[in-house]
Every structure is written in C-alpha cells, then in structure tokens.
Design a protein around this motif. Structure first.
Motif, mmCIF file in Angstrom:
data_model
loop_
_atom_site.group_PDB
_atom_site.id
_atom_site.type_symbol
_atom_site.label_atom_id
_atom_site.label_comp_id
_atom_site.label_asym_id
_atom_site.label_seq_id
_atom_site.Cartn_x
_atom_site.Cartn_y
_atom_site.Cartn_z
ATOM 1 N N MET A 1 5.733 -9.537 -4.478
ATOM 2 C CA MET A 1 5.721 -8.120 -4.850
ATOM 3 C C MET A 1 4.285 -7.589 -4.766
ATOM 4 O O MET A 1 3.362 -8.188 -5.327
ATOM 5 C CB MET A 1 6.272 -7.948 -6.268
ATOM 6 N N ILE A 2 4.094 -6.501 -4.064
ATOM 7 C CA ILE A 2 2.806 -5.803 -4.050
ATOM 8 C C ILE A 2 2.867 -4.761 -5.160
ATOM 9 O O ILE A 2 3.653 -3.809 -5.082
ATOM 10 C CB ILE A 2 2.558 -5.129 -2.688
ATOM 11 N N PRO A 3 2.086 -4.887 -6.225
ATOM 12 C CA PRO A 3 2.198 -3.966 -7.361
ATOM 13 C C PRO A 3 1.586 -2.609 -7.046
ATOM 14 O O PRO A 3 0.800 -2.467 -6.104
ATOM 15 C CB PRO A 3 1.409 -4.680 -8.462
ATOM 16 N N TYR A 4 1.922 -1.602 -7.877
ATOM 17 C CA TYR A 4 1.332 -0.283 -7.658
ATOM 18 C C TYR A 4 -0.124 -0.254 -8.115
ATOM 19 O O TYR A 4 -0.926 0.560 -7.644
ATOM 20 C CB TYR A 4 2.152 0.813 -8.339
ATOM 21 N N GLY A 5 -0.495 -1.141 -9.043
ATOM 22 C CA GLY A 5 -1.873 -1.220 -9.521
ATOM 23 C C GLY A 5 -2.199 -2.629 -9.964
ATOM 24 O O GLY A 5 -1.309 -3.383 -10.377
ATOM 25 N N ARG A 6 -3.469 -2.986 -9.871
ATOM 26 C CA ARG A 6 -3.868 -4.342 -10.267
ATOM 27 C C ARG A 6 -5.372 -4.346 -10.541
ATOM 28 O O ARG A 6 -6.142 -3.704 -9.833
ATOM 29 C CB ARG A 6 -3.538 -5.324 -9.148
ATOM 30 N N GLN A 7 -5.782 -5.101 -11.552
ATOM 31 C CA GLN A 7 -7.190 -5.253 -11.856
ATOM 32 C C GLN A 7 -7.871 -6.140 -10.810
ATOM 33 O O GLN A 7 -7.227 -6.945 -10.149
ATOM 34 C CB GLN A 7 -7.382 -5.866 -13.255
ATOM 35 N N ALA A 8 -9.191 -5.982 -10.673
ATOM 36 C CA ALA A 8 -9.983 -6.816 -9.763
ATOM 37 C C ALA A 8 -11.014 -7.567 -10.590
ATOM 38 O O ALA A 8 -12.058 -7.021 -10.955
ATOM 39 C CB ALA A 8 -10.675 -5.947 -8.710
ATOM 40 N N ILE A 9 -10.714 -8.822 -10.923
ATOM 41 C CA ILE A 9 -11.581 -9.631 -11.775
ATOM 42 C C ILE A 9 -12.338 -10.635 -10.907
ATOM 43 O O ILE A 9 -11.731 -11.435 -10.189
ATOM 44 C CB ILE A 9 -10.770 -10.385 -12.851
ATOM 45 N N SER A 10 -13.664 -10.589 -10.978
ATOM 46 C CA SER A 10 -14.513 -11.472 -10.189
ATOM 47 C C SER A 10 -15.007 -12.635 -11.045
ATOM 48 O O SER A 10 -14.889 -12.636 -12.276
ATOM 49 C CB SER A 10 -15.710 -10.694 -9.643
ATOM 50 N N GLU A 11 -15.605 -13.600 -10.390
ATOM 51 C CA GLU A 11 -16.230 -14.708 -11.113
ATOM 52 C C GLU A 11 -17.361 -14.202 -12.002
ATOM 53 O O GLU A 11 -17.603 -14.741 -13.087
ATOM 54 C CB GLU A 11 -16.735 -15.762 -10.127
ATOM 55 N N ALA A 12 -18.053 -13.170 -11.550
ATOM 56 C CA ALA A 12 -19.122 -12.588 -12.378
ATOM 57 C C ALA A 12 -18.547 -11.967 -13.647
ATOM 58 O O ALA A 12 -19.158 -12.056 -14.725
ATOM 59 C CB ALA A 12 -19.887 -11.540 -11.578
ATOM 60 N N ASP A 13 -17.378 -11.337 -13.539
ATOM 61 C CA ASP A 13 -16.713 -10.782 -14.727
ATOM 62 C C ASP A 13 -16.383 -11.891 -15.725
ATOM 63 O O ASP A 13 -16.608 -11.753 -16.937
ATOM 64 C CB ASP A 13 -15.409 -10.084 -14.333
ATOM 65 N N ILE A 14 -15.830 -12.982 -15.205
ATOM 66 C CA ILE A 14 -15.457 -14.110 -16.064
ATOM 67 C C ILE A 14 -16.690 -14.698 -16.730
ATOM 68 O O ILE A 14 -16.696 -14.987 -17.940
ATOM 69 C CB ILE A 14 -14.706 -15.177 -15.242
ATOM 70 N N ALA A 15 -17.770 -14.830 -15.970
ATOM 71 C CA ALA A 15 -19.010 -15.385 -16.529
ATOM 72 C C ALA A 15 -19.570 -14.484 -17.622
ATOM 73 O O ALA A 15 -20.091 -14.970 -18.641
ATOM 74 C CB ALA A 15 -20.035 -15.580 -15.412
ATOM 75 N N ALA A 16 -19.465 -13.171 -17.431
ATOM 76 C CA ALA A 16 -19.980 -12.238 -18.438
ATOM 77 C C ALA A 16 -19.217 -12.368 -19.748
ATOM 78 O O ALA A 16 -19.817 -12.330 -20.840
ATOM 79 C CB ALA A 16 -19.883 -10.812 -17.915
ATOM 80 N N ALA A 322 13.264 -3.111 -3.425
ATOM 81 C CA ALA A 322 14.006 -4.210 -2.795
ATOM 82 C C ALA A 322 13.179 -4.879 -1.700
ATOM 83 O O ALA A 322 13.356 -6.071 -1.419
ATOM 84 C CB ALA A 322 15.315 -3.688 -2.215
ATOM 85 N N ALA A 323 12.253 -4.122 -1.093
ATOM 86 C CA ALA A 323 11.395 -4.669 -0.039
ATOM 87 C C ALA A 323 10.152 -5.354 -0.602
ATOM 88 O O ALA A 323 9.281 -5.780 0.166
ATOM 89 C CB ALA A 323 10.989 -3.552 0.914
ATOM 90 N N GLY A 324 10.048 -5.443 -1.932
ATOM 91 C CA GLY A 324 8.909 -6.120 -2.544
ATOM 92 C C GLY A 324 7.702 -5.229 -2.758
ATOM 93 O O GLY A 324 6.577 -5.731 -2.916
ATOM 94 N N ILE A 325 7.903 -3.932 -2.792
ATOM 95 C CA ILE A 325 6.815 -2.976 -3.033
ATOM 96 C C ILE A 325 6.967 -2.441 -4.457
ATOM 97 O O ILE A 325 7.954 -1.752 -4.766
ATOM 98 C CB ILE A 325 6.843 -1.813 -2.019
ATOM 99 N N GLY A 326 6.017 -2.728 -5.302
ATOM 100 C CA GLY A 326 6.128 -2.378 -6.720
ATOM 101 C C GLY A 326 5.749 -0.943 -7.006
ATOM 102 O O GLY A 326 4.810 -0.672 -7.763
ATOM 103 N N VAL A 327 6.494 -0.014 -6.421
ATOM 104 C CA VAL A 327 6.213 1.403 -6.629
ATOM 105 C C VAL A 327 6.532 1.809 -8.075
ATOM 106 O O VAL A 327 7.229 1.092 -8.793
ATOM 107 C CB VAL A 327 7.013 2.272 -5.639
ATOM 108 N N ASN A 328 6.010 2.958 -8.456
ATOM 109 C CA ASN A 328 6.271 3.495 -9.786
ATOM 110 C C ASN A 328 6.399 5.003 -9.670
ATOM 111 O O ASN A 328 6.271 5.553 -8.567
ATOM 112 C CB ASN A 328 5.146 3.094 -10.748
#
Length: 386
Positions: A1-16, A322-328
């Motif tokens: 499923m491709i969601p309508y929105g998603r966070q972008a967490i980097s290794e730098a974010d995790i380290a912080a 149904a096509a795996g697109i997580g629209v909202n």
C-alpha cells in the motif's frame, strides 16, 4: 500500500532522539527552546511556543485572545474538526464560512458577505476568525486582515498544513496578517515531532500568556510572583492552564527534521508539479496554485468530475484502495457532523465546501514518495477512471 502521507525519519533524526534519551533532560529541556527559536527565526515571527499537538495550540491561542462564553468564532467549513472544536472548548459559539471554489480555502467574498449580513441583521459578529491553510496553501490573508480591521475581529491562522510555505513574499507563520499562527507536527505533516504543535505570535504579551496556558498557568519567574521571598522552590498558579507541554525528546526530533524543511517542501512541490503534468486530460481537477504564494503541499487533493468521468467519487476511491493506493478524503464539512447538527447546523450552509467534498480525493503526497511510486499512483488513477 502506498499511503497518502508518511513521515521521513533519517538516521540523524534517530541519533538526535537517542542523544536526548541519554541526557539529563527528556521532558522539559534545552531542545524545546531551540526548536521554538529555530522555527520563529525561519518564519520571521517574534515568538514560537511549542505544545503537545496542534489542537492544544489552537485551544490556547483562543484562550490567549479571551475566547469564552458569549464570544463568537468563525472558521473555514473545509477543515479538520479541531479548527472549530478549539472555540467550543472555551465555551464560545462557532460558525462557518464557505470556501473559495478554486483554492478550497476560506472565501474572502463569502466572509465579507456573511459579515455584512450579520451586521445588517443585528447578529453577533465574530470576535475571532480562524482561516485554514488547506493542503499547505495560504488563504487570502491580506483580504481577511483588512476585514478584521473593518469589523474588529482577531485572527488565528490554522496553518497546520503549511509550515515551509510562502505568502506574499514571506514565510507562512510570520503573523504579518494575524495575531497568531498554528503549525502541526503530526507524522503525516511536512515535518514531525511524533505529535506536536507550535503557536507563532508577534507580541511578548501573547507569548507569555501562551507559555502560562501550556503549563498549568504556573510560573516561577520572580518578577511575576505575588510572594517573591518564599524560597527557590516556590511557584504560583497565575491562571487556569493545562498540561499541553511538548517534551525534549519530541523537540530534538523536530530540530533534526527542521534542518531538512526546505528539502522536504522542495520535493513536495516537485511531486505536485509532476502530478499536474501526469494527470492532464483526465476528468478531474488538480489543485490550483494561487499566484500570491507557494504551497507547502501537505496534501495533493484532486476533484473528480463525476459527470465527465461517468463514475462516482466513491467508485474511484474504492478502485484506488483496491489497487493498493492509500488515498484519503480531506475534508468532510465540519458542520455536517452529528455533534454539530445537534447545535442546529444543516446541510446547505456552505455550498462550495459541500460540492468540493463530494468529489475530493487526496492522492499520496510525502517527501519520500519516489517517482516510480508516483507513476504507480497515476496509473491507478487512470485505471480507476477508465
């Protein structure tokens, strides 16, 4: 499923975040001040006050403007529930303004007409108006501010979708045309703190009030205490506030994310321009970009022309899921909700908002969406409309 929105967490974010977890401060600490200062400087605002979420931010922004019983707040019909609920938390009355048929933001002509009608009929005028930056694009804040000066209402911008966006040569959040601006840092927003929000404001009085309200109405500042010689442990409750504080853990994530805010917004704008090209010729409307600003594109909402498509919005929505697109869908007009109908609101109040809702679908839009994933979305849209 491709969601309508998603966070972008980097290794730098995790380290912080890990760095804060290993520090002496995980609740209230230096990362919060840094986050507030970073975003205020970026937007060109005098002050930023970080809180646990944008709903809390809207609530204390209303309280800081003395919204309460007997007061009236008007907001946009096309918005999330919190833009209206914040006034009701304070005991105020709420009403709604119809949307512009092109931008889906609060319509200045509709606001002007509603104000004129209320004045002519002797009805209560708004004490506060809360315009919403739908999908990341600013409303006509200059026009709304001019009406505020004429009719005497204060303005809180609900810019939960719009951090990083631009309007009339400045960053959204600078409070040039309002008393306060609210941002959201929910995971699907442009930058995230997990949950979180911030109020931008332009006066020290508002900043002080907001800081009291987010933390039980409590102060330890010596000059503000009635009993100044009690001892170093002493604090006073100056007013009735709430526990709406954000943590240093969340602020550390926010600071790390903030370092990439322009990158996030640039990618969203690139994806929006690509959608515009790839969706040409289909029986739908793509979102209009008003020349007064540049949207941050939290959302990419399309509007299905059901007559031209020969298919209902619901059929297209279901085919995409149904096509795996997580629209909202953003948004159901607030006043049509059961709880608002109990207050006497009825369908037909804001025809443009209702017409938009009937055809709206939000396609996937987030900085980490790849070109190939976007191609998959577009192919699914074509298939759903075939």
């Amino acid at each position: 499923m491709i969601p309508y929105g998603r966070q972008a967490i980097s290794e730098a974010d995790i380290a912080a975040v890990v760095e804060v977890l290993r520090s002496d401060f995980i609740t209230q600490g230096p990362q919060i001040d840094r986050f507030e200062q970073n975003l205020a400087a970026y937007c060109g605002a005098a002050y930023g006050v970080a809180v646990c979420n944008a709903t809390a931010a809207l609530h204390i922004a209303c309280m800081a403007l003395d919204v309460g019983p007997g007061k009236m707040v008007w907001t946009a019909a096309n918005t999330f529930l919190a833009s209206a609920n914040c006034a009701r938390y304070c005991g105020a009355d709420v009403d709604f303004v119809d949307t512009d048929s092109d931008t889906y933001n609060m319509s200045v002509p509709a606001l002007k007409a509603k104000l004129e009608q209320a004045r002519a009929a002797g009805r209560k005028l708004p004490d506060v108006v809360i315009p919403v930056h739908f999908a990341g694009q600013s409303p006509d804040m200059k026009g709304i501010a001019a009406l505020g000066a004429e009719y005497g209402f204060r303005i809180i911008e609900d810019a939960s979708h719009a951090v990083g966006g631009d309007y009339l040569g400045g960053k959204i959040g600078n409070c040039r045309y309002s008393d306060m601006v609210v941002f959201s840092f929910h995971p699907v927003k442009i930058l995230t703190t997990g949950e979180g929000g911030m109020v931008m404001c332009r006066t020290p009085e508002l900043s002080k009030a907001l800081r009291l309200l987010r933390s039980h109405g409590m102060t330890r500042v010596a000059e503000d205490l009635e009993r100044k010689d009690e001892g170093p442990w002493y604090y006073e409750q100056a007013l009735l506030g709430y526990n709406y504080r954000i943590t240093d853990i969340q602020a550390a994530l926010g600071n790390s994310q903030f370092s990439r805010i322009d990158e996030f917004v640039a990618r969203r704008r690139e994806l929006a321009a690509r959608y515009d090209r790839l969706l040409q010729g289909l029986p739908l409307r793509t979102p209009l970009q008003h020349p007064d600003g540049k949207s941050a594109f939290h959302l990419y909402p399309i509007w299905i022309d059901e007559e031209a498509a020969g298919r209902s919005r619901r059929a297209v929505f279901d085919a995409l899921r149904a096509a795996g697109i997580g629209v909202n869908v953003h948004y159901i007009p607030v006043y049509t909700q059961p709880d608002y109908r109990k207050l006497g609101f009825q369908a037909g109040l804001c025809p443009n908002a209702e017409r938009y809702y009937a055809g709206a679908i939000s396609l996937p839009m987030y900085a980490a969406l790849s070109d190939s994933e976007q191609d998959t979305v577009v192919a699914a849209v074509r298939g759903a409309l075939a």
